[in-house]
Enzyme design. Sequence first.
Site, short mmCIF file in Angstrom:
data_model
loop_
_atom_site.label_atom_id
_atom_site.label_comp_id
_atom_site.label_asym_id
_atom_site.label_seq_id
_atom_site.Cartn_x
_atom_site.Cartn_y
_atom_site.Cartn_z
N GLU A 1 0.82 -1.23 -0.17
CA GLU A 1 -0.01 -0.07 -0.03
C GLU A 1 0.68 1.06 0.10
O GLU A 1 0.53 2.20 -0.66
CB GLU A 1 -0.77 0.17 1.10
N ARG B 1 0.61 3.71 -3.38
CA ARG B 1 -0.05 5.14 -3.07
C ARG B 1 1.05 6.23 -2.84
O ARG B 1 0.87 7.32 -3.40
CB ARG B 1 -0.93 4.93 -1.79
N ASP C 1 -5.30 -9.82 -7.54
CA ASP C 1 -5.87 -8.94 -8.72
C ASP C 1 -4.72 -8.13 -9.68
O ASP C 1 -4.32 -8.27 -10.71
CB ASP C 1 -6.78 -7.93 -8.42
N GLU D 1 -12.45 0.39 -9.56
CA GLU D 1 -12.20 -0.69 -10.75
C GLU D 1 -13.03 -0.49 -12.16
O GLU D 1 -12.64 -0.62 -13.25
CB GLU D 1 -12.24 -2.17 -10.30
#
Length: 589
Positions: A178, A182, A311, A485
Site C-alpha cells: 500500500e 499510494r 488482482d 475498478e
Amino acid sequence: MSEATLRKRGALDATDDDVETVDASKLEQPRKHRPRPFFSKTLGSLVVSIILFLWLQTDFLQNLLGSRISTVKEWEVVPGGVVRQVDFSADIPKRDAIVKAFKHAWAAYERDAMGNDEYHPIEKKGSNLTEAGGIGYFIVDSIDTMQIMGLQEEYESARNWVANKQSFERDGNFNTFETTIRVLGGLLSAYHFSDDDPIFLERAQDLADRLLSAFDTPSGLPKPMVNLKMRTGVNDAGYASLVSTAEASTLQLELRYLSFLTDNDEYWHKAEKVMKVIKAARLPSGLAPIYMSADNGQFLISDIRLGSRSDSYYEYLLKQYIQTNRTESVYREMYEDAMQAIHKTLLLKGVKKHMTWTAELLPQHRPANQIDWQLQPKQDHLVCFLGGSLMLGATVTGARVRSVPIPPTASDLSIAGKRDWMTGSQLIETCMDTYDTPTGLAPEIAHFYVPDDGRERVGEQDWYIKGNESPDNPSYDARYILRPETVESLFIAFRLTGDIRYRDYGWKIFQAIEKYCRVETGGYASILDVSNAQSKLEDKMETFLMSETLKYLYLLFSDANVLPLNEYVFNTEAHPFPVFTPSIRTGFS
Ligand SMILES: *[C@@H]1O[C@H](CO)[C@@H](O)[C@H](O)[C@H]1NC(C)=O
Ligand SMILES: *[C@@H]1O[C@H](CO)[C@@H](O)[C@H](O)[C@H]1NC(C)=O
C-alpha cells in the site's frame, strides 16, 4: 526450467484455436458453508511442501472443471453494438462536474484533517495508519489528480505540505504494498507532472530506501510490512514468511521507474527478483494462488482468484511489458500464460442473462494428502479491473500490428487477442450489471447463481448479494466503498473503442455516487448497503477516491490526448508513469 520459459512468443496463437469456457452446469455444486480458511493457526508447520508435490503432479483443475468447449467465432467490436462514430473530444460539462466533486472532497479533508493519512467526513476528522504519525497517505495520493485537473491552489497546498511537513521517520509498521502504490507511486507521478520538482524525487527516494528493507528475505519476496524508521521488514503477526502474491508483484512499476529516474539499479533489481521467483514457481495450471512463502519462494496451497491478494499480479504482468516499451518479452509471456489459464479455468456464464463472470477456487483438504478444489461462485468488485485490462492487453500482446486502430478490427488482433478483447468487454458489461441496484452502486462482492445451488432465484440478474436479508443488518458484501475498478475499465474501454456507451455508464455511476455517497458538509462516504436507497453511510472516504475513482472519471470525459494509453502506464493506484525504453535489462527470461 518451467514449461513457460520454453514457450516461444506467439506460441499461444498457434495452439489456441478454441477458447474454452466452463459450463456452470457441469461444475460441482458449491457447498453451503465457506470452509475454514486453510491457513488457520497451523501455518507454521507448512506441511504444505509434501502436498504441493502432489499438487504439482496432477492436472487437478481440468479434471475438476470437466468443461464444455465453446468457440468464439463471431467477432464483434463490442457486444451488442457497432461503433458508428468515434468522437474523442472532451465532454466539458461532465468533466467539470467531476472536478467539482474532487474539490468538494479535498476541501473537506483540508479543512478537517490536513496531514492525516485518512479522512472521516461525517465526524469531520482524520486518523493515521499508525500511532507514529502520518506519512502523507491521503495528500500524496491526491496530488497528481490535482495536476491533471489543473487545480493550482489545491496543488500548492499539497506540495507545501510535502516540502515542509512530510516525514517517513515513523516508528510504526506500514504495509509494503500500500505504501508503495499510494505514496511512492504518488510521489513519482507528482514529480513527472511537476516538470521534475526535486522535492518529490527526494521524498520518493527516501521512502524507497526505507521500503527496500522488506526484500531482505531468503527468497527475495518482500515482507508484507516495513518499519519505516527502523528500516526493517516485518512479518504479519502469526503468519511468518507468508506473503500475498499480489502484494509482492505490485511494486515493480514504481521501483523500476525510480531506477530510471535516479540511475540507481538497486530498486529495480530488488523488484525484478520477485518476478523471477514467481516465474520459477509456476504451477502446471498457470494460475497463481494468493499466497507464497518468503522462505522458499514457492506458492502455498491457498485460494485461487482474481480479486484481493491476486488482482494486480495479473495487472502488472501486462503493465511491466507496456512500461518497458514492449522490450521485455518475459512479461509478455507471463501475461499470455496467465490469461490463457484464466480462460481455461475461471470464466463462467451466468444462469439467467448468461453474463460472463469469474469464479474463485478454494483448496479443500482430503485424506491421503489430496486436495480438492471447490468452486466459490463469487466475484469481488476488485475483479472489475480485468475487463479494461484484457482489452488493453488485446491491443498490445494480442495485436498483430504495433499500433492498432481505434476500435481494432478483427484482422488487427491475434486469436488470443480477440479472445481477450471479447472477454474484457463482456466482463465490463457484467460489472455494469452489478451496478443495477436501487442505489445504482455495485456491491463489494457479488455471488452468482450456479445450477443446483438450491437458491431461490430472486430478480432477473445472474447474481445476488449474499446474506443481505435484513436492511437493518446489511452484510459486508453489500457495501460500496467508492471503489474505482469499474470506472477504470470504462476509461480504458472508451479510449480503445470510442464507444459513447462507456461514457454513459461512467456518468450513471458518478451520478449515483453524488446522490448516495456525497456528504453535504464536505467529502464522500462509503455506503453500507447498495440495495437500499435509505442505506446508512460508513464514515470513511478512501484515498483511492482521490487518486483513482475521480481521476478515471475525469479522464473518461477528457479529450483523448490527455494521457494517451500508448505513452502512459497507470500504476494500480492510478498514478500514471511515462512509458520508457529501459537501459537496464531484465536479467531473466
Ligand atoms: C496524524 O499525523 C499527523 C502528522 O504527524 C499529525 O499532525 C496528526 O495530529 C495525527 N492525527 C492524529 C489523529 O493523531
Ligand atoms: C518505444 O519503441 C518504439 C519502437 O521501437 C520507438 O519508436 C519509441 O520511440 C519508443 N518510445 C519510448 C518512449 O521510448
